[in-house]
Design an enzyme around this catalytic site. Structure first.
Site, short mmCIF file in Angstrom:
data_model
loop_
_atom_site.label_atom_id
_atom_site.label_comp_id
_atom_site.label_asym_id
_atom_site.label_seq_id
_atom_site.Cartn_x
_atom_site.Cartn_y
_atom_site.Cartn_z
N ASN A 158 -52.31 -6.97 26.78
CA ASN A 158 -51.34 -7.09 25.69
C ASN A 158 -51.97 -6.51 24.42
O ASN A 158 -52.82 -7.15 23.80
CB ASN A 158 -50.98 -8.57 25.51
CG ASN A 158 -50.06 -8.80 24.32
OD1 ASN A 158 -49.55 -7.85 23.72
ND2 ASN A 158 -49.86 -10.07 23.97
N LYS A 162 -50.67 -6.04 21.61
CA LYS A 162 -50.10 -6.60 20.37
C LYS A 162 -49.78 -5.47 19.39
O LYS A 162 -49.51 -4.35 19.84
CB LYS A 162 -51.04 -7.66 19.79
CG LYS A 162 -51.43 -8.70 20.86
CD LYS A 162 -52.09 -9.93 20.32
CE LYS A 162 -52.40 -10.88 21.49
NZ LYS A 162 -53.00 -12.13 21.06
N HIS A 191 -44.44 -15.60 24.35
CA HIS A 191 -45.81 -15.58 23.81
C HIS A 191 -45.88 -16.49 22.58
O HIS A 191 -44.94 -16.53 21.78
CB HIS A 191 -46.20 -14.14 23.45
CG HIS A 191 -47.68 -14.01 23.20
ND1 HIS A 191 -48.26 -14.43 22.03
CD2 HIS A 191 -48.68 -13.56 23.98
CE1 HIS A 191 -49.57 -14.22 22.10
NE2 HIS A 191 -49.85 -13.70 23.28
N GLU A 228 -47.30 -16.22 19.84
CA GLU A 228 -47.11 -15.55 18.54
C GLU A 228 -45.62 -15.32 18.26
O GLU A 228 -45.18 -15.41 17.12
CB GLU A 228 -47.90 -14.22 18.53
CG GLU A 228 -49.40 -14.48 18.48
CD GLU A 228 -50.26 -13.39 19.10
OE1 GLU A 228 -49.77 -12.28 19.37
OE2 GLU A 228 -51.45 -13.69 19.34
N GLU A 278 -51.72 -19.66 28.39
CA GLU A 278 -52.49 -19.19 27.24
C GLU A 278 -52.67 -20.33 26.24
O GLU A 278 -51.80 -20.52 25.36
CB GLU A 278 -51.77 -18.02 26.56
CG GLU A 278 -51.61 -16.79 27.40
CD GLU A 278 -51.51 -15.53 26.53
OE1 GLU A 278 -52.30 -14.62 26.77
OE2 GLU A 278 -50.68 -15.49 25.63
N GLY A 292 -57.50 -15.22 20.56
CA GLY A 292 -58.10 -14.50 19.44
C GLY A 292 -59.19 -15.27 18.72
O GLY A 292 -59.61 -14.88 17.63
N SER A 313 -58.97 -15.11 24.88
CA SER A 313 -60.37 -14.66 24.73
C SER A 313 -61.05 -14.35 26.06
O SER A 313 -62.24 -14.58 26.22
CB SER A 313 -61.18 -15.68 23.93
OG SER A 313 -60.64 -15.83 22.62
P1 13P Z 1 -57.01 -12.57 23.14
O1 13P Z 1 -57.51 -12.05 24.47
O2 13P Z 1 -57.25 -11.63 22.01
O3 13P Z 1 -57.50 -13.96 22.89
O4 13P Z 1 -55.40 -12.67 23.25
C1 13P Z 1 -54.84 -13.30 24.34
C2 13P Z 1 -53.38 -13.08 24.30
O5 13P Z 1 -52.69 -13.59 23.42
C3 13P Z 1 -52.79 -12.21 25.32
O6 13P Z 1 -51.40 -12.28 25.31
#
Ligand code: 13P
Length: 253
Positions: A9, A11, A99, A101, A171, A177, A217
């Site tokens: 992903n 982003k 997700h 976010e 997740e 992150g 992560s």
């Molecule tokens: P990170 O791997 O940067 O922690 O992000 C995970 C994520 O949100 C994948 O959708």
């Protein structure tokens, strides 16, 4: 057996040139490396999907494409939105839904997520449904009930047939992150919990087939141990997916 899926992903990262460079690096690594044990999907910003599709197709790559988001309706006067049929027509096979976010910054509620999954399934695309708990839910011992609620209010709205075409990602929000990952034991525990919840509602056939990815992560250092857990069927990778070396290391972990 469930084949491992490693999905990147991206982003809202990378400019055009960087994105195209990364795709060509990945195709190069795919041709040199050993990617046989995993399906690989990249999930770039929607505006890059068509060029990505053409590049991957022309180079004979098996890398598939996902979209980070689609609208909760099929078409009409919704300025700024992109529909499931649009991303389908340009070569996408999977769509992220739910997700954290999107839930947090764009106020996507359960009703919107159900509608999005409906649009995604109507296009014969694969919904990759994300769930995960905040740190305070984990610290107060409510992580399982939080996840069950997220499954009940979205995934349980669909039929067994429909759910058999979905993928779920666990997740934990505190691991996204942050550089902090769930331990392999924590990940296994939650993935087993998700599988059992699906089994109770939809039966063995659906739950045995369901791929449950871990996200938060994941990196080349921790991937092998996380992916070795019996109910961890792959990874949904953020930060490490926009570095070709790191993403390859996770694919080959
Ligand atoms: P990170 O791997 O940067 O922690 O992000 C995970 C994520 O949100 C994948 O959708």
């Amino acid at each position: 057996m469930r084949k491992r899926l490693i999905a990147g992903n991206w982003k809202m990262n990378m400019h055009w040139n960087e994105a195209m460079t990364l795709i060509s690096e990945l195709v190069q690594k795919e041709s040199e490396g050993n990617w046989r044990n995993a399906d690989v999907t990249i999930i770039p910003p929607s505006i890059y999907l068509r060029s990505a599709f053409e590049f991957l197709k022309n180079s004979g790559s098996k890398i598939e494409l996902g979209a980070q988001n689609v609208a909760a309706t099929e078409n009409g006067a919704f300025t700024g939105e992109v529909s499931a049929s649009m991303v389908h027509q340009i070569g996408t096979s999977l769509v992220l839904v739910g997700h954290s976010e999107r839930r947090e910054y764009f106020a996507e509620n359960d009703e919107a997520l159900v509608n999005k999954i409906r649009c995604v399934l109507d296009q014969n695309l694969t919904p990759l449904f994300c769930c995960g708990e905040h740190l305070d839910h984990r610290n107060s011992g409510n992580h399982e009930s939080t996840i069950l609620h997220q499954l009940e209010s979205v995934v349980f709205e669909f039929t067994a047939d429909e759910v058999s075409n979905m993928i779920i990602a666990y997740e934990p929000i505190w691991a996204i992150g942050t550089g902090e990952t769930a331990s392999p034991q924590q990940a296994q525990e939650m993935h087993a919990f998700i599988r059992t919840s699906i089994q109770k509602k939809f039966g063995n056939e659906v739950s045995n087939k369901l791929r449950i990815l871990y996200g938060g992560s994941m990196n080349p250092e921790n991937a092998a141990e996380l992916l070795a857990q019996p109910d961890v069927d792959g990874g949904l990778i953020g930060g490490a997916s926009i570095d070709a070396n790191k993403f390859q290391a996770i694919i080959e972990a």
